[in-house]
Design a protein around this motif. Structure first.
Motif, PDB file in Angstrom:
ATOM      1  N   CYS A 172       1.056  -0.897  -0.613  1.00 54.38           N
ATOM      2  CA  CYS A 172      -0.326   0.000  -0.206  1.00 54.38           C
ATOM      3  C   CYS A 172       0.892   1.336   0.636  1.00 54.38           C
ATOM      4  CB  CYS A 172      -0.735   0.145   1.414  1.00 54.38           C
ATOM      5  SG  CYS A 172      -2.437  -1.033   1.098  1.00 54.38           S
ATOM      6  N   ALA A 173       0.682   2.330  -1.175  1.00 58.42           N
ATOM      7  CA  ALA A 173       0.967   3.321  -0.602  1.00 58.42           C
ATOM      8  C   ALA A 173       0.520   4.754  -1.506  1.00 58.42           C
ATOM      9  CB  ALA A 173       2.444   3.023  -1.807  1.00 58.42           C
ATOM     10  N   HIS A 174       0.565   5.679  -0.626  1.00 58.88           N
ATOM     11  CA  HIS A 174      -0.338   7.154  -0.672  1.00 58.88           C
ATOM     12  C   HIS A 174       0.584   7.322  -2.084  1.00 58.88           C
ATOM     13  CE1 HIS A 174      -1.810   7.780   2.619  1.00 58.88           C
ATOM     14  NE2 HIS A 174      -0.039   7.664   3.622  1.00 58.88           N
ATOM     15  N   THR A 175      -1.011   7.531  -3.395  1.00 63.38           N
ATOM     16  CA  THR A 175      -1.040   7.762  -4.741  1.00 63.38           C
ATOM     17  C   THR A 175      -1.309   8.713  -4.937  1.00 63.38           C
ATOM     18  OG1 THR A 175      -1.271   6.917  -6.735  1.00 63.38           O
ATOM     19  CG2 THR A 175      -3.339   6.698  -4.946  1.00 63.38           C
ATOM     20  N   GLU A 176      -1.473   9.972  -5.780  1.00 61.55           N
ATOM     21  CA  GLU A 176      -1.868  11.165  -6.063  1.00 61.55           C
ATOM     22  C   GLU A 176      -3.071  10.700  -7.352  1.00 61.55           C
ATOM     23  OE1 GLU A 176      -1.161  13.994  -5.882  1.00 61.55           O
ATOM     24  OE2 GLU A 176      -0.040  14.167  -4.051  1.00 61.55           O
ATOM     25  N   TYR A 177      -4.166  10.903  -6.629  1.00 67.24           N
ATOM     26  CA  TYR A 177      -5.245  10.720  -7.852  1.00 67.24           C
ATOM     27  C   TYR A 177      -6.451  11.977  -7.899  1.00 67.24           C
ATOM     28  CZ  TYR A 177     -10.277   7.445  -8.586  1.00 67.24           C
ATOM     29  OH  TYR A 177     -11.313   7.392  -9.299  1.00 67.24           O
ATOM     30  N   ASP A 178      -6.486  11.571  -9.094  1.00 69.63           N
ATOM     31  CA  ASP A 178      -7.583  13.150 -10.627  1.00 69.63           C
ATOM     32  C   ASP A 178      -8.256  11.750 -10.845  1.00 69.63           C
ATOM     33  OD1 ASP A 178      -8.850  13.940 -11.824  1.00 69.63           O
ATOM     34  OD2 ASP A 178      -6.963  15.092 -12.772  1.00 69.63           O
ATOM     35  N   PRO A 179      -9.493  11.214 -10.858  1.00 67.12           N
ATOM     36  CA  PRO A 179     -10.666  11.042 -11.194  1.00 67.12           C
ATOM     37  C   PRO A 179     -10.772  11.313 -12.620  1.00 67.12           C
ATOM     38  CG  PRO A 179     -11.680  12.645  -9.647  1.00 67.12           C
ATOM     39  CD  PRO A 179     -10.612  12.105  -9.061  1.00 67.12           C
TER      40      PRO A 179
END
Length: 135
Positions: free
Chosen positions: A91-98
């Motif tokens: 698991c890792a943090h991610t940038e998310y733009d739907p």
């Protein structure tokens, strides 16, 4: 005939790699952390020094908490006719733009379908003695 020579359709071991990618939104950081700490506290087989390190990691990072709570084995234990041979996850943090094309999972399927259509058209053209692409 060895098991490595077994063609599809005959009996013998079959191995399948199942890849799953999830993007999850953390809506309750404290609840997530508390659940992971509870699970760590209930793990009677974890050595004390390892537990202390894990608890510290979970308190500092929600992705660590999630990694302690999600187990791929739990996803497939009720699936009949399989034995899990190996599993790994992270698991890792991610940038998310739907709205970003990067996150449009269905674009990959559409592109694959287009490639399949082009391959079929090229195969038909070859069979008819024409150049692929209708040239």
């Amino acid at each position: 005939m060895s098991t490595t020579d077994i063609p599809i359709g005959e009996t013998g071991p079959r191995y399948v790699r199942l890849q799953v990618e999830l993007v999850l939104e953390i809506t309750g950081s404290e609840e997530l952390t508390d659940a992971a700490l509870d699970q760590l506290g209930g793990d009677e087989y974890m050595p004390a020094d390892e537990r202390q390190h894990a608890e510290s990691s979970v308190r500092q990072d929600e992705s660590e908490a999630l990694a302690y709570l999600v187990d791929p084995f739990d996803l497939v234990t009720s699936v009949p006719g399989i034995d899990m041979v190996q599993a790994s996850w992270s698991c890792a943090h991610t940038e998310y733009d739907p709205d970003s094309d990067e996150w449009d999972l269905y674009d990959d399927e559409a592109a694959d379908d287009e490639d399949d259509d082009e391959d079929s058209a090229d195969a038909e053209a070859d069979a008819e003695g024409k150049e692929p692409g209708g040239r």
